[in-house]
Design a protein around this motif. Structure first.
Motif, PDB file in Angstrom:
ATOM      1  N   ARG A 169     -43.131 -73.461 -30.468  1.00 32.74           N
ATOM      2  CA  ARG A 169     -43.571 -74.820 -30.157  1.00 32.74           C
ATOM      3  C   ARG A 169     -43.398 -75.097 -28.667  1.00 32.74           C
ATOM      4  O   ARG A 169     -42.402 -74.734 -28.045  1.00 32.74           O
ATOM      5  CB  ARG A 169     -42.752 -75.826 -30.947  1.00 32.74           C
ATOM      6  CG  ARG A 169     -43.076 -75.888 -32.426  1.00 32.74           C
ATOM      7  CD  ARG A 169     -44.370 -76.646 -32.670  1.00 32.74           C
ATOM      8  NE  ARG A 169     -44.263 -78.016 -32.226  1.00 32.74           N
ATOM      9  CZ  ARG A 169     -45.315 -78.810 -32.003  1.00 32.74           C
ATOM     10  NH1 ARG A 169     -46.551 -78.331 -32.151  1.00 32.74           N
ATOM     11  NH2 ARG A 169     -45.147 -80.057 -31.613  1.00 32.74           N
ATOM     12  N   THR A 170     -44.413 -75.722 -28.053  1.00 34.35           N
ATOM     13  CA  THR A 170     -44.302 -76.256 -26.703  1.00 34.35           C
ATOM     14  C   THR A 170     -44.202 -77.770 -26.811  1.00 34.35           C
ATOM     15  O   THR A 170     -44.057 -78.314 -27.910  1.00 34.35           O
ATOM     16  CB  THR A 170     -45.505 -75.846 -25.853  1.00 34.35           C
ATOM     17  OG1 THR A 170     -46.677 -76.500 -26.366  1.00 34.35           O
ATOM     18  CG2 THR A 170     -45.719 -74.336 -25.902  1.00 34.35           C
ATOM     19  N   ALA A 171     -44.291 -78.433 -25.693  1.00 31.19           N
ATOM     20  CA  ALA A 171     -44.155 -79.892 -25.718  1.00 31.19           C
ATOM     21  C   ALA A 171     -45.283 -80.560 -26.483  1.00 31.19           C
ATOM     22  O   ALA A 171     -45.086 -81.608 -27.105  1.00 31.19           O
ATOM     23  CB  ALA A 171     -44.091 -80.424 -24.289  1.00 31.19           C
ATOM     24  N   ASP A 172     -46.477 -79.979 -26.459  1.00 37.96           N
ATOM     25  CA  ASP A 172     -47.614 -80.655 -27.089  1.00 37.96           C
ATOM     26  C   ASP A 172     -48.531 -79.702 -27.848  1.00 37.96           C
ATOM     27  O   ASP A 172     -49.681 -80.022 -28.124  1.00 37.96           O
ATOM     28  CB  ASP A 172     -48.440 -81.391 -26.029  1.00 37.96           C
ATOM     29  CG  ASP A 172     -48.906 -80.469 -24.907  1.00 37.96           C
ATOM     30  OD1 ASP A 172     -48.568 -79.264 -24.953  1.00 37.96           O
ATOM     31  OD2 ASP A 172     -49.592 -80.945 -23.985  1.00 37.96           O
ATOM     32  N   SER A 173     -48.052 -78.505 -28.200  1.00 42.37           N
ATOM     33  CA  SER A 173     -48.912 -77.558 -28.909  1.00 42.37           C
ATOM     34  C   SER A 173     -48.066 -76.544 -29.667  1.00 42.37           C
ATOM     35  O   SER A 173     -46.839 -76.497 -29.527  1.00 42.37           O
ATOM     36  CB  SER A 173     -49.853 -76.836 -27.937  1.00 42.37           C
ATOM     37  OG  SER A 173     -49.117 -75.961 -27.093  1.00 42.37           O
ATOM     38  N   ASP A 247     -51.537 -80.396 -30.365  1.00 45.73           N
ATOM     39  CA  ASP A 247     -51.220 -81.367 -31.407  1.00 45.73           C
ATOM     40  C   ASP A 247     -52.267 -82.474 -31.493  1.00 45.73           C
ATOM     41  O   ASP A 247     -52.640 -82.894 -32.593  1.00 45.73           O
ATOM     42  CB  ASP A 247     -49.845 -81.989 -31.153  1.00 45.73           C
ATOM     43  CG  ASP A 247     -48.722 -80.970 -31.261  1.00 45.73           C
ATOM     44  OD1 ASP A 247     -48.972 -79.893 -31.840  1.00 45.73           O
ATOM     45  OD2 ASP A 247     -47.611 -81.250 -30.775  1.00 45.73           O
ATOM     46  N   ALA A 248     -52.756 -82.951 -30.353  1.00 48.20           N
ATOM     47  CA  ALA A 248     -53.606 -84.134 -30.338  1.00 48.20           C
ATOM     48  C   ALA A 248     -55.076 -83.828 -30.161  1.00 48.20           C
ATOM     49  O   ALA A 248     -55.902 -84.742 -30.161  1.00 48.20           O
ATOM     50  CB  ALA A 248     -53.145 -85.082 -29.224  1.00 48.20           C
ATOM     51  N   SER A 249     -55.438 -82.564 -30.011  1.00 49.45           N
ATOM     52  CA  SER A 249     -56.834 -82.211 -29.776  1.00 49.45           C
ATOM     53  C   SER A 249     -57.254 -81.123 -30.750  1.00 49.45           C
ATOM     54  O   SER A 249     -56.460 -80.221 -31.063  1.00 49.45           O
ATOM     55  CB  SER A 249     -57.024 -81.726 -28.336  1.00 49.45           C
ATOM     56  OG  SER A 249     -58.331 -81.187 -28.155  1.00 49.45           O
ATOM     57  N   PRO A 250     -58.498 -81.158 -31.241  1.00 43.80           N
ATOM     58  CA  PRO A 250     -58.970 -80.100 -32.136  1.00 43.80           C
ATOM     59  C   PRO A 250     -59.393 -78.833 -31.413  1.00 43.80           C
ATOM     60  O   PRO A 250     -59.782 -77.857 -32.060  1.00 43.80           O
ATOM     61  CB  PRO A 250     -60.163 -80.748 -32.831  1.00 43.80           C
ATOM     62  CG  PRO A 250     -60.696 -81.719 -31.833  1.00 43.80           C
ATOM     63  CD  PRO A 250     -59.493 -82.246 -31.091  1.00 43.80           C
ATOM     64  N   ARG A 251     -59.316 -78.832 -30.073  1.00 48.25           N
ATOM     65  CA  ARG A 251     -59.775 -77.671 -29.305  1.00 48.25           C
ATOM     66  C   ARG A 251     -58.675 -76.608 -29.261  1.00 48.25           C
ATOM     67  O   ARG A 251     -57.671 -76.769 -28.569  1.00 48.25           O
ATOM     68  CB  ARG A 251     -60.176 -78.091 -27.889  1.00 48.25           C
ATOM     69  CG  ARG A 251     -61.385 -79.021 -27.857  1.00 48.25           C
ATOM     70  CD  ARG A 251     -61.790 -79.360 -26.433  1.00 48.25           C
ATOM     71  NE  ARG A 251     -62.978 -80.195 -26.402  1.00 48.25           N
ATOM     72  CZ  ARG A 251     -64.223 -79.744 -26.448  1.00 48.25           C
ATOM     73  NH1 ARG A 251     -64.431 -78.438 -26.485  1.00 48.25           N
ATOM     74  NH2 ARG A 251     -65.236 -80.575 -26.423  1.00 48.25           N
ATOM     75  N   ARG A 293     -59.108 -64.292 -20.366  1.00 46.11           N
ATOM     76  CA  ARG A 293     -59.787 -65.579 -20.407  1.00 46.11           C
ATOM     77  C   ARG A 293     -59.734 -66.128 -21.819  1.00 46.11           C
ATOM     78  O   ARG A 293     -60.033 -65.414 -22.784  1.00 46.11           O
ATOM     79  CB  ARG A 293     -61.239 -65.448 -19.952  1.00 46.11           C
ATOM     80  CG  ARG A 293     -61.367 -65.064 -18.486  1.00 46.11           C
ATOM     81  CD  ARG A 293     -62.793 -65.199 -18.015  1.00 46.11           C
ATOM     82  NE  ARG A 293     -62.925 -64.824 -16.608  1.00 46.11           N
ATOM     83  CZ  ARG A 293     -64.053 -64.918 -15.922  1.00 46.11           C
ATOM     84  NH1 ARG A 293     -65.168 -65.353 -16.531  1.00 46.11           N
ATOM     85  NH2 ARG A 293     -64.101 -64.573 -14.650  1.00 46.11           N
ATOM     86  N   ALA A 294     -59.355 -67.372 -21.926  1.00 51.47           N
ATOM     87  CA  ALA A 294     -59.192 -67.989 -23.237  1.00 51.47           C
ATOM     88  C   ALA A 294     -60.518 -68.557 -23.729  1.00 51.47           C
ATOM     89  O   ALA A 294     -61.248 -69.218 -22.979  1.00 51.47           O
ATOM     90  CB  ALA A 294     -58.132 -69.094 -23.173  1.00 51.47           C
ATOM     91  N   GLU A 300     -60.677 -78.468 -36.837  1.00 55.25           N
ATOM     92  CA  GLU A 300     -60.667 -79.849 -37.309  1.00 55.25           C
ATOM     93  C   GLU A 300     -59.638 -80.018 -38.429  1.00 55.25           C
ATOM     94  O   GLU A 300     -59.194 -79.042 -39.060  1.00 55.25           O
ATOM     95  CB  GLU A 300     -62.056 -80.231 -37.828  1.00 55.25           C
ATOM     96  CG  GLU A 300     -63.189 -80.071 -36.815  1.00 55.25           C
ATOM     97  CD  GLU A 300     -63.161 -81.155 -35.749  1.00 55.25           C
ATOM     98  OE1 GLU A 300     -62.376 -82.120 -35.893  1.00 55.25           O
ATOM     99  OE2 GLU A 300     -63.924 -81.030 -34.769  1.00 55.25           O
ATOM    100  N   PRO A 301     -59.224 -81.270 -38.689  1.00 53.38           N
ATOM    101  CA  PRO A 301     -58.335 -81.519 -39.824  1.00 53.38           C
ATOM    102  C   PRO A 301     -58.956 -81.003 -41.123  1.00 53.38           C
ATOM    103  O   PRO A 301     -60.118 -81.258 -41.414  1.00 53.38           O
ATOM    104  CB  PRO A 301     -58.187 -83.043 -39.835  1.00 53.38           C
ATOM    105  CG  PRO A 301     -58.413 -83.448 -38.412  1.00 53.38           C
ATOM    106  CD  PRO A 301     -59.446 -82.496 -37.884  1.00 53.38           C
ATOM    107  N   GLY A 302     -58.176 -80.259 -41.879  1.00 53.37           N
ATOM    108  CA  GLY A 302     -58.670 -79.641 -43.109  1.00 53.37           C
ATOM    109  C   GLY A 302     -59.141 -78.217 -42.931  1.00 53.37           C
ATOM    110  O   GLY A 302     -59.219 -77.467 -43.914  1.00 53.37           O
TER     111      GLY A 302
END
Length: 372
Positions: A169-173, A247-251, A293-294, A300-302
């Motif tokens: 876990r990182t701060a936001d992902s 956590d906050a983005s579907p990307r 390169r990423a 998406e949720p689900g």
């Protein structure tokens, strides 16, 4: 020293097999009585060897030896009761010697079997301890993600091999890695441990995904350069895929280093996440000069992300058919939790290969929980 302190099972708890000892003891009593009632010319004593043989099938070496001693004593008692001169005959003495020899052989084989069982139990205990240290179980929740994993080692009595996975876990992902070390045995386990330790050390840093792969590449190359098998230095590498799920983005971002592409299950649809510019396996960077390169994909949720090693898709049935992972995952993917999906895949994979894999296999299922 008191003699009963030499008994290895003095403090052993009672077991169900102890009740079965009544059967060989009763068998000895029956054979002795029948032998006493039959004429001397019809010997029943040689049948006493059945008692220690039966005991060895369910009891330990100590109990087998005790039953064998009782059987020999019963045979001697028959000779004493019938006629003391019978003990001095070559025919009766040969019966006693045969019973003793067979009883010793049965007891020794039971002892060797018990020792082998203890050794296998110790190996399994050490293997499980190594698995907990190197290949830690993934938690069922990582931020907004539901996670489940399964690992199947091909080597008998092993719990861990060359396939690896880990999460951080990182701060936001959440970052996950799935890899496959070339080779088997202790060398592969050592390389796998180094990759996981390097990933856990660097994954929590707020570095970009390409920077994380560069760090892993340098760690693997350094380890391979210091390998105890220098003749294989140019042949060792690790395929891996690393994903970063915010956590906050579907990307979702992904970097693949020669690893099989993950699968994205969206309802009944299965999408193969092919990298646009795949990098070479870790450990071959000095030869290829990788430019990490990423790639970006939508989770998406689900949606359910399936990461796996080549031991899954290259598993063959007895008829030589490869395991159709995408097809089987699609049949269960809709409305399935990650835990239920990996359970289905594990049972179906073992059934496909006939119960035993030729290579290690690992599967991780990740789902962004609906509503999170």
């Amino acid at each position: 020293m008191r003699p009963w302190r030499l008994l290895p099972h003095r403090h052993r708890p009672w077991q169900a097999s102890d009740a079965l000892l009544a059967f060989p003891l009763a068998l000895i009593a029956v054979i002795v009585v029948v032998d006493l009632l039959t004429p001397i010319g019809i010997p029943m004593g040689p049948l006493l060897v059945v008692a220690p043989a039966i005991t060895a099938s369910f009891a330990g070496a100590f109990a087998t030896a005790m039953v064998a001693a009782i059987a020999v004593a019963g045979l001697v008692a028959v000779g004493v009761i019938l006629d003391q001169n019978l003990l001095n005959t070559m025919y009766f003495q040969s019966q006693i010697i045969s019973l003793v020899v067979v009883s010793v052989i049965v007891t020794v084989f039971r002892y060797l079997r018990d020792r082998r069982t203890r050794e296998l139990a110790q190996v399994r205990t050490v293997s499980e301890a190594a698995q907990r240290v190197v290949l830690r179980p993934l938690p069922q929740r990582l931020g907004p993600l539901r996670v489940a994993s399964v690992y199947l080692a091909a080597q008998e009595q092993a719990q861990i091999g060359g396939d690896v996975y880990a999460a951080a876990r990182t701060a936001d992902s959440t970052r996950l890695i799935v890899g496959d070390v070339m080779g088997k045995g202790l060398t592969a386990i050592g390389d796998a441990a180094l990759l996981l330790f390097a990933f856990r050390e660097a994954a929590h840093r707020q570095a970009a995904l390409p920077d994380l792969l560069t760090y892993l590449e340098h760690s693997v190359c350094w380890n391979l350069a210091e390998s105890s098998e220098p003749e294989k230095a140019g042949e060792c590498f690790i395929t891996a895929v690393v994903v970063d799920i915010p956590d906050a983005s579907p990307r979702m971002r992904m970097v693949s280093c020669g690893h099989p592409p993950p699968l994205l299950l969206r309802g009944r649809q299965v999408i193969t996440l092919h990298p646009t510019r795949p990098a070479p396996p870790l450990g071959l960077g000095e030869l290829a000069g990788p430019d990490y390169r990423a790639d970006t994909f939508m989770l998406e949720p689900g949606d359910l992300l399936l990461l796996y090693t080549d031991g899954v898709v290259e598993a063959r049935s007895p008829e030589g058919v490869f395991y159709p992972l995408a097809e089987r995952a699609a049949s269960w993917g809709e409305d399935e939790t990650p835990l239920a999906l990996v359970h289905h895949l594990r049972e179906d994979l073992l059934a496909h290969v006939g119960g035993r894999l030729a290579d290690d296999a690992a599967v991780i299922a990740v789902q962004r929980a609906p509503g999170d």
